[in-house]
Motif scaffolding. Structure first.
Motif, mmCIF file in Angstrom:
data_model
loop_
_atom_site.group_PDB
_atom_site.id
_atom_site.type_symbol
_atom_site.label_atom_id
_atom_site.label_comp_id
_atom_site.label_asym_id
_atom_site.label_seq_id
_atom_site.Cartn_x
_atom_site.Cartn_y
_atom_site.Cartn_z
ATOM 1 N N ALA A 1 8.005 1.433 -13.444
ATOM 2 C CA ALA A 1 6.734 1.763 -12.795
ATOM 3 C C ALA A 1 6.877 3.187 -12.268
ATOM 4 O O ALA A 1 7.839 3.504 -11.560
ATOM 5 C CB ALA A 1 6.440 0.796 -11.656
ATOM 6 N N ILE A 2 5.922 4.038 -12.635
ATOM 7 C CA ILE A 2 5.987 5.447 -12.252
ATOM 8 C C ILE A 2 4.688 5.831 -11.564
ATOM 9 O O ILE A 2 3.591 5.534 -12.046
ATOM 10 C CB ILE A 2 6.213 6.346 -13.489
ATOM 11 C CG1 ILE A 2 7.524 5.951 -14.184
ATOM 12 C CG2 ILE A 2 6.201 7.819 -13.095
ATOM 13 C CD1 ILE A 2 7.752 6.638 -15.521
ATOM 14 N N LYS A 3 4.837 6.497 -10.431
ATOM 15 C CA LYS A 3 3.685 7.023 -9.690
ATOM 16 C C LYS A 3 4.165 8.302 -9.021
ATOM 17 O O LYS A 3 5.096 8.275 -8.203
ATOM 18 C CB LYS A 3 3.206 6.008 -8.665
ATOM 19 C CG LYS A 3 1.986 6.435 -7.883
ATOM 20 C CD LYS A 3 1.472 5.227 -7.109
ATOM 21 C CE LYS A 3 0.985 5.572 -5.766
ATOM 22 N NZ LYS A 3 0.549 4.391 -5.012
ATOM 23 N N GLY A 4 3.559 9.410 -9.386
ATOM 24 C CA GLY A 4 4.008 10.692 -8.847
ATOM 25 C C GLY A 4 5.443 10.943 -9.270
ATOM 26 O O GLY A 4 5.795 10.785 -10.433
ATOM 27 N N ASP A 5 6.278 11.299 -8.307
ATOM 28 C CA ASP A 5 7.678 11.574 -8.625
ATOM 29 C C ASP A 5 8.587 10.406 -8.258
ATOM 30 O O ASP A 5 9.785 10.573 -8.080
ATOM 31 C CB ASP A 5 8.145 12.863 -7.941
ATOM 32 C CG ASP A 5 8.030 12.802 -6.428
ATOM 33 O OD1 ASP A 5 7.464 11.833 -5.901
ATOM 34 O OD2 ASP A 5 8.524 13.744 -5.768
ATOM 35 N N ARG A 6 8.015 9.221 -8.182
ATOM 36 C CA ARG A 6 8.803 8.028 -7.862
ATOM 37 C C ARG A 6 8.857 7.100 -9.062
ATOM 38 O O ARG A 6 7.834 6.833 -9.704
ATOM 39 C CB ARG A 6 8.214 7.328 -6.647
ATOM 40 C CG ARG A 6 8.390 8.190 -5.403
ATOM 41 C CD ARG A 6 7.939 7.504 -4.160
ATOM 42 N NE ARG A 6 8.270 8.305 -3.013
ATOM 43 C CZ ARG A 6 7.530 9.308 -2.553
ATOM 44 N NH1 ARG A 6 6.413 9.641 -3.158
ATOM 45 N NH2 ARG A 6 7.911 9.986 -1.480
ATOM 46 N N GLU A 7 10.057 6.600 -9.335
ATOM 47 C CA GLU A 7 10.281 5.707 -10.472
ATOM 48 C C GLU A 7 10.990 4.456 -9.970
ATOM 49 O O GLU A 7 11.947 4.538 -9.204
ATOM 50 C CB GLU A 7 11.157 6.392 -11.527
ATOM 51 C CG GLU A 7 10.574 7.680 -12.050
ATOM 52 C CD GLU A 7 11.561 8.461 -12.892
ATOM 53 O OE1 GLU A 7 12.737 8.045 -13.016
ATOM 54 O OE2 GLU A 7 11.147 9.505 -13.436
ATOM 55 N N PHE A 8 10.509 3.306 -10.424
ATOM 56 C CA PHE A 8 11.098 2.028 -10.037
ATOM 57 C C PHE A 8 11.412 1.255 -11.314
ATOM 58 O O PHE A 8 10.600 1.240 -12.247
ATOM 59 C CB PHE A 8 10.139 1.246 -9.145
ATOM 60 C CG PHE A 8 9.757 2.022 -7.911
ATOM 61 C CD1 PHE A 8 10.572 1.992 -6.792
ATOM 62 C CD2 PHE A 8 8.618 2.799 -7.885
ATOM 63 C CE1 PHE A 8 10.241 2.717 -5.651
ATOM 64 C CE2 PHE A 8 8.276 3.529 -6.757
ATOM 65 C CZ PHE A 8 9.097 3.486 -5.645
ATOM 66 N N ILE A 9 12.573 0.603 -11.345
ATOM 67 C CA ILE A 9 13.045 -0.042 -12.563
ATOM 68 C C ILE A 9 13.455 -1.475 -12.251
ATOM 69 O O ILE A 9 14.193 -1.723 -11.294
ATOM 70 C CB ILE A 9 14.261 0.720 -13.137
ATOM 71 C CG1 ILE A 9 13.915 2.196 -13.315
ATOM 72 C CG2 ILE A 9 14.730 0.093 -14.440
ATOM 73 C CD1 ILE A 9 15.128 3.105 -13.362
ATOM 74 N N GLY A 10 12.984 -2.410 -13.072
ATOM 75 C CA GLY A 10 13.359 -3.812 -12.907
ATOM 76 C C GLY A 10 13.491 -4.499 -14.251
ATOM 77 O O GLY A 10 12.819 -4.132 -15.216
ATOM 78 N N GLY A 11 14.334 -5.499 -14.321
ATOM 79 C CA GLY A 11 14.564 -6.235 -15.555
ATOM 80 C C GLY A 11 13.399 -7.117 -15.970
ATOM 81 O O GLY A 11 13.327 -7.559 -17.113
ATOM 82 N N ASP A 12 12.485 -7.391 -15.045
ATOM 83 C CA ASP A 12 11.270 -8.144 -15.358
ATOM 84 C C ASP A 12 10.214 -7.750 -14.324
ATOM 85 O O ASP A 12 10.521 -7.068 -13.348
ATOM 86 C CB ASP A 12 11.528 -9.659 -15.382
ATOM 87 C CG ASP A 12 11.967 -10.227 -14.048
ATOM 88 O OD1 ASP A 12 11.296 -9.980 -13.024
ATOM 89 O OD2 ASP A 12 12.987 -10.940 -14.021
ATOM 90 N N PRO A 13 8.952 -8.134 -14.542
ATOM 91 C CA PRO A 13 7.889 -7.717 -13.623
ATOM 92 C C PRO A 13 8.100 -8.160 -12.169
ATOM 93 O O PRO A 13 7.730 -7.429 -11.242
ATOM 94 C CB PRO A 13 6.635 -8.354 -14.218
ATOM 95 C CG PRO A 13 6.930 -8.433 -15.679
ATOM 96 C CD PRO A 13 8.397 -8.779 -15.742
ATOM 97 N N LEU A 14 8.708 -9.318 -11.946
ATOM 98 C CA LEU A 14 8.923 -9.773 -10.570
ATOM 99 C C LEU A 14 9.963 -8.907 -9.867
ATOM 100 O O LEU A 14 9.797 -8.548 -8.698
ATOM 101 C CB LEU A 14 9.351 -11.240 -10.554
ATOM 102 C CG LEU A 14 8.325 -12.226 -11.094
ATOM 103 C CD1 LEU A 14 8.899 -13.636 -11.101
ATOM 104 C CD2 LEU A 14 7.045 -12.166 -10.297
ATOM 105 N N ARG A 15 11.029 -8.590 -10.569
ATOM 106 C CA ARG A 15 12.037 -7.695 -9.991
ATOM 107 C C ARG A 15 11.441 -6.327 -9.720
ATOM 108 O O ARG A 15 11.722 -5.706 -8.694
ATOM 109 C CB ARG A 15 13.233 -7.568 -10.933
ATOM 110 C CG ARG A 15 14.058 -8.819 -11.012
ATOM 111 C CD ARG A 15 15.202 -8.636 -11.964
ATOM 112 N NE ARG A 15 15.975 -9.855 -12.066
ATOM 113 C CZ ARG A 15 17.085 -9.971 -12.748
ATOM 114 N NH1 ARG A 15 17.567 -8.939 -13.411
ATOM 115 N NH2 ARG A 15 17.720 -11.114 -12.789
ATOM 116 N N LEU A 16 10.618 -5.857 -10.640
ATOM 117 C CA LEU A 16 9.976 -4.557 -10.466
ATOM 118 C C LEU A 16 9.101 -4.557 -9.215
ATOM 119 O O LEU A 16 9.174 -3.627 -8.395
ATOM 120 C CB LEU A 16 9.148 -4.216 -11.708
ATOM 121 C CG LEU A 16 8.481 -2.848 -11.718
ATOM 122 C CD1 LEU A 16 9.509 -1.731 -11.628
ATOM 123 C CD2 LEU A 16 7.640 -2.700 -12.989
#
Length: 145
Positions: A44-59
């Protein structure tokens, strides 16, 4: 009016998690993985922040951590305690000595917490005022089953 609710980590919650992430303004991508049995990671990317998860719930969970702590998430203002280890220790005691080592107050909290768990999840009532030995046997039998 308060109702009851039970949501579990399952694929039927993935679309809702993705909708929530998208509603927060994130662009969502799947970054492929070379392993055949693994699709890849959700980003998931918004602006200069990135978030990473192995599935949508973790994300969604990772995004929630950031929303509650900010960019300096590792140096948050939450009290220093190892809740993960505490929860495992309560659920998987080595012997009754683990419960004997608890203060009366901490043992009372343990019994109160597990009363909630048994009532809601196991659908049984704990005995009233169990001894430390009884509590050990109850917990031990639950996780050995």
């Amino acid at each position: 009016m308060e109702g009851t609710c039970r949501i579990a980590d399952a694929m039927n919650t993935y679309n809702l998690a993705l909708k929530i992430i998208k509603s927060k303004g994130y662009k969502i991508f799947l970054y492929p993985d070379d392993r055949e049995e693994y699709l890849g990671d959700f980003w998931a990317i918004k602006g200069d922040r990135e978030f990473i998860g192995g599935d949508p719930l973790r994300l969604l969970g990772i995004i929630s951590i950031w929303e509650n702590t900010g960019d300096d998430w590792q140096n948050n203002n939450f009290p220093e305690e190892d809740l993960y280890d505490e929860i495992l220790s309560r659920a998987l005691p080595d012997s009754v000595d683990d419960f004997n080592d608890l203060s009366d107050e901490k043992f009372k909290i343990l019994v109160s917490d597990y009363s909630i768990f048994f009532k809601n999840v196991v659908e049984e009532e704990l005995p009233e005022n169990p001894s430390r030995q009884e509590m050990f046997e109850i917990i031990n039998s639950l996780y050995e089953a």
